[in-house]
Design a protein around this motif. Structure first.
Motif, PDB file in Angstrom:
ATOM      1  N   ALA A 137     -87.954  33.612 -51.611  1.00 45.80           N
ATOM      2  CA  ALA A 137     -87.769  32.311 -50.973  1.00 45.80           C
ATOM      3  C   ALA A 137     -87.758  31.189 -52.012  1.00 45.80           C
ATOM      4  O   ALA A 137     -86.935  30.274 -51.959  1.00 45.80           O
ATOM      5  CB  ALA A 137     -88.868  32.073 -49.944  1.00 45.80           C
ATOM      6  N   LEU A 138     -88.675  31.265 -52.978  1.00 43.73           N
ATOM      7  CA  LEU A 138     -88.738  30.228 -54.012  1.00 43.73           C
ATOM      8  C   LEU A 138     -87.525  30.284 -54.944  1.00 43.73           C
ATOM      9  O   LEU A 138     -87.093  29.247 -55.462  1.00 43.73           O
ATOM     10  CB  LEU A 138     -90.030  30.377 -54.828  1.00 43.73           C
ATOM     11  CG  LEU A 138     -91.332  30.014 -54.114  1.00 43.73           C
ATOM     12  CD1 LEU A 138     -92.526  30.295 -55.009  1.00 43.73           C
ATOM     13  CD2 LEU A 138     -91.326  28.545 -53.696  1.00 43.73           C
ATOM     14  N   SER A 139     -86.984  31.474 -55.162  1.00 42.40           N
ATOM     15  CA  SER A 139     -85.844  31.598 -56.069  1.00 42.40           C
ATOM     16  C   SER A 139     -84.609  30.870 -55.554  1.00 42.40           C
ATOM     17  O   SER A 139     -83.759  30.458 -56.337  1.00 42.40           O
ATOM     18  CB  SER A 139     -85.512  33.079 -56.299  1.00 42.40           C
ATOM     19  OG  SER A 139     -85.036  33.683 -55.105  1.00 42.40           O
ATOM     20  N   THR A 140     -84.518  30.698 -54.224  1.00 36.25           N
ATOM     21  CA  THR A 140     -83.369  29.978 -53.671  1.00 36.25           C
ATOM     22  C   THR A 140     -83.438  28.477 -53.962  1.00 36.25           C
ATOM     23  O   THR A 140     -82.451  27.764 -53.770  1.00 36.25           O
ATOM     24  CB  THR A 140     -83.277  30.181 -52.148  1.00 36.25           C
ATOM     25  OG1 THR A 140     -84.445  29.630 -51.519  1.00 36.25           O
ATOM     26  CG2 THR A 140     -83.187  31.666 -51.814  1.00 36.25           C
ATOM     27  N   CYS A 141     -84.601  28.008 -54.406  1.00 31.07           N
ATOM     28  CA  CYS A 141     -84.783  26.576 -54.678  1.00 31.07           C
ATOM     29  C   CYS A 141     -84.682  26.232 -56.162  1.00 31.07           C
ATOM     30  O   CYS A 141     -84.698  25.036 -56.506  1.00 31.07           O
ATOM     31  CB  CYS A 141     -86.143  26.113 -54.161  1.00 31.07           C
ATOM     32  SG  CYS A 141     -86.420  26.383 -52.401  1.00 31.07           S
ATOM     33  N   VAL A 142     -84.616  27.238 -57.029  1.00 32.30           N
ATOM     34  CA  VAL A 142     -84.667  26.979 -58.473  1.00 32.30           C
ATOM     35  C   VAL A 142     -83.505  26.097 -58.926  1.00 32.30           C
ATOM     36  O   VAL A 142     -83.686  25.129 -59.672  1.00 32.30           O
ATOM     37  CB  VAL A 142     -84.676  28.312 -59.252  1.00 32.30           C
ATOM     38  CG1 VAL A 142     -84.532  28.053 -60.754  1.00 32.30           C
ATOM     39  CG2 VAL A 142     -85.959  29.071 -58.977  1.00 32.30           C
ATOM     40  N   SER A 143     -82.289  26.419 -58.474  1.00 32.12           N
ATOM     41  CA  SER A 143     -81.114  25.651 -58.893  1.00 32.12           C
ATOM     42  C   SER A 143     -81.240  24.196 -58.472  1.00 32.12           C
ATOM     43  O   SER A 143     -80.933  23.287 -59.246  1.00 32.12           O
ATOM     44  CB  SER A 143     -79.842  26.266 -58.296  1.00 32.12           C
ATOM     45  OG  SER A 143     -79.681  27.598 -58.706  1.00 32.12           O
ATOM     46  N   HIS A 144     -81.699  23.983 -57.242  1.00 30.51           N
ATOM     47  CA  HIS A 144     -81.824  22.610 -56.755  1.00 30.51           C
ATOM     48  C   HIS A 144     -82.913  21.851 -57.507  1.00 30.51           C
ATOM     49  O   HIS A 144     -82.738  20.664 -57.825  1.00 30.51           O
ATOM     50  CB  HIS A 144     -82.131  22.612 -55.260  1.00 30.51           C
ATOM     51  CG  HIS A 144     -82.285  21.238 -54.680  1.00 30.51           C
ATOM     52  ND1 HIS A 144     -83.512  20.727 -54.316  1.00 30.51           N
ATOM     53  CD2 HIS A 144     -81.376  20.257 -54.433  1.00 30.51           C
ATOM     54  CE1 HIS A 144     -83.352  19.495 -53.856  1.00 30.51           C
ATOM     55  NE2 HIS A 144     -82.067  19.185 -53.915  1.00 30.51           N
ATOM     56  N   VAL A 145     -84.016  22.499 -57.814  1.00 23.47           N
ATOM     57  CA  VAL A 145     -85.077  21.846 -58.580  1.00 23.47           C
ATOM     58  C   VAL A 145     -84.565  21.422 -59.959  1.00 23.47           C
ATOM     59  O   VAL A 145     -84.852  20.315 -60.437  1.00 23.47           O
ATOM     60  CB  VAL A 145     -86.302  22.775 -58.706  1.00 23.47           C
ATOM     61  CG1 VAL A 145     -87.320  22.205 -59.692  1.00 23.47           C
ATOM     62  CG2 VAL A 145     -86.953  22.987 -57.344  1.00 23.47           C
ATOM     63  N   CYS A 146     -83.790  22.288 -60.599  1.00 25.57           N
ATOM     64  CA  CYS A 146     -83.206  21.942 -61.903  1.00 25.57           C
ATOM     65  C   CYS A 146     -82.283  20.733 -61.779  1.00 25.57           C
ATOM     66  O   CYS A 146     -82.322  19.824 -62.622  1.00 25.57           O
ATOM     67  CB  CYS A 146     -82.440  23.131 -62.467  1.00 25.57           C
ATOM     68  SG  CYS A 146     -83.473  24.538 -62.947  1.00 25.57           S
ATOM     69  N   ALA A 147     -81.446  20.710 -60.729  1.00 26.91           N
ATOM     70  CA  ALA A 147     -80.536  19.578 -60.527  1.00 26.91           C
ATOM     71  C   ALA A 147     -81.310  18.292 -60.280  1.00 26.91           C
ATOM     72  O   ALA A 147     -80.931  17.221 -60.784  1.00 26.91           O
ATOM     73  CB  ALA A 147     -79.594  19.868 -59.351  1.00 26.91           C
ATOM     74  N   VAL A 148     -82.399  18.375 -59.529  1.00 25.03           N
ATOM     75  CA  VAL A 148     -83.228  17.194 -59.254  1.00 25.03           C
ATOM     76  C   VAL A 148     -83.842  16.658 -60.536  1.00 25.03           C
ATOM     77  O   VAL A 148     -83.815  15.445 -60.809  1.00 25.03           O
ATOM     78  CB  VAL A 148     -84.318  17.541 -58.218  1.00 25.03           C
ATOM     79  CG1 VAL A 148     -85.367  16.440 -58.153  1.00 25.03           C
ATOM     80  CG2 VAL A 148     -83.697  17.755 -56.850  1.00 25.03           C
ATOM     81  N   LEU A 149     -84.410  17.536 -61.351  1.00 19.50           N
ATOM     82  CA  LEU A 149     -85.037  17.102 -62.604  1.00 19.50           C
ATOM     83  C   LEU A 149     -84.012  16.523 -63.570  1.00 19.50           C
ATOM     84  O   LEU A 149     -84.272  15.511 -64.235  1.00 19.50           O
ATOM     85  CB  LEU A 149     -85.774  18.274 -63.250  1.00 19.50           C
ATOM     86  CG  LEU A 149     -86.971  18.831 -62.470  1.00 19.50           C
ATOM     87  CD1 LEU A 149     -87.569  20.021 -63.193  1.00 19.50           C
ATOM     88  CD2 LEU A 149     -88.027  17.749 -62.257  1.00 19.50           C
ATOM     89  N   LEU A 150     -82.836  17.153 -63.652  1.00 27.39           N
ATOM     90  CA  LEU A 150     -81.786  16.665 -64.550  1.00 27.39           C
ATOM     91  C   LEU A 150     -81.309  15.274 -64.164  1.00 27.39           C
ATOM     92  O   LEU A 150     -80.910  14.491 -65.034  1.00 27.39           O
ATOM     93  CB  LEU A 150     -80.597  17.638 -64.552  1.00 27.39           C
ATOM     94  CG  LEU A 150     -80.789  18.959 -65.280  1.00 27.39           C
ATOM     95  CD1 LEU A 150     -79.622  19.902 -64.994  1.00 27.39           C
ATOM     96  CD2 LEU A 150     -80.923  18.731 -66.784  1.00 27.39           C
TER      97      LEU A 150
END
Length: 335
Positions: free
Chosen positions: A263-276
């Motif tokens: 479940a958390l792995s589906t959010c990794v890409s979005h978290v990276c985009a948010v931080l960037l």
């Protein structure tokens, strides 16, 4: 007619032959009230390596355009990717393309052709596009956080909540919000008299940068700029943080360790985009308003990161972390 004159028609011819020191002297010695142009800046003190600096910028520009275009093409042509998450990803790719097209040409104009002059109208147009697209991207990232929240916290109602008509309405609202909040900025700046130094500290025009060069009362513009930053980027970032707090609460209730990680792995890409996106944009806003004691080079470098890195990294991160998208990309190029 040269390539430079075709790509950058709003520059004056004399700007090709003046260095930064000459620009400073010209701005300081100009006693007339002719401030129809501003002077953009590259990286002070590094003029001798501008050609070498332009190479990685060109590379970043090409990769950003190609990467986001490939993402859009694959999502459009593959019916299996017509899902809410990929539709929001296509919105993100469109805003990244717009930001790259609106800013990188003026940056390359400085490093390749030493073109530093930009007319007031062209500068105000760039202010509008940069800020409207930035506010739109912030809203898109918030929508993607909402998508992940529904997918993890209420998966049974995911398809009934995020229907195609509702997503289309959300996309229209996101775009209109970005346009409407940024629309007054050029008109506020157009009213001012500019009788100070005409030299901007970036290779592109930002509202807070142009505003500082005015010799008129800028209270209204300053208050409005702070209001829209807090009401868009600030509020969006808080709502994204709240959504992930709720996501973590839901995920931690899952007894299976494997399902929790999935479940958390589906959010990794979005978290990276948010931080960037949010780290540079918030840092740049803070430096412009309160960072007088910091080195100007930090502000310049953060400005380049703010506009160059997210359009470059977002398609790369999503292509690597999303196995369905990665498989389609590999299949397209292998074929």
């Amino acid at each position: 007619m040269t390539l430079a004159s075709v790509l950058f028609p709003f520059r004056t011819k004399t700007s090709q032959h003046l260095g930064p020191a000459q620009y400073m002297m010209s701005a300081a010695n100009d006693t007339t009230f002719n401030y129809a142009v501003f002077f953009l800046s590259g990286i002070p003190g590094q003029e001798h390596v501008y050609l070498w600096i332009s190479i990685p910028i060109c590379f970043v520009y090409v990769i950003s355009i190609v990467g986001n275009s490939v993402i859009l093409f694959i999502i459009k042509t593959d019916a299996s990717l017509h899902e809410p998450m990929y539709i929001f990803l296509s919105m993100l790719a469109i805003t990244d393309l717009g930001l790259s097209i609106a800013t990188v040409p003026t940056i390359l104009g400085i490093f390749l052709f030493n073109f530093r002059e930009i007319s007031l109208d062209a500068c105000l147009a760039q202010v509008f596009f940069i800020h409207s697209l930035s506010f739109t991207e912030s809203a898109v990232l918030l929508s993607m956080a909402f998508d992940r929240f529904i997918a993890i916290c209420d998966p049974l109602r995911y398809t009934s909540i995020l229907t195609p008509p509702r997503i289309a309405k959300m996309g229209l609202v996101l775009m209109l919000r970005g346009v409407l909040v940024a629309f007054p900025l050029p008109f506020l700046l157009k009213r001012y008299r500019y009788c100070r130094s005409k030299i901007l500290s970036h290779s592109y025009c930002l509202h807070q940068e142009v505003m500082k060069l005015a010799c008129s009362d800028i209270t209204v513009s300053s208050v409005y700029g702070l209001f829209i930053i807090l009401g868009t980027v600030g509020l969006d970032s808080l709502l994204i943080l709240l959504s992930y707090v709720l996501i973590l609460k839901t995920v931690l209730r899952i007894t299976s360790h494997a399902e929790c990680l999935q479940a958390l792995s589906t959010c990794v890409s979005h978290v990276c985009a948010v931080l960037l996106f949010y780290i540079p944009v918030i840092g740049l806003s803070v430096l412009h308003r309160f960072g007088k004691s910091f080195s100007p080079l930090l502000q310049i470098l953060l400005g380049y990161i703010y506009l160059l890195v997210p359009p470059l990294m977002n398609p790369i991160v999503y292509s690597i972390k999303n196995k369905h998208l990665r498989a389609r990309i590999i299949r397209m190029f292998v074929r």
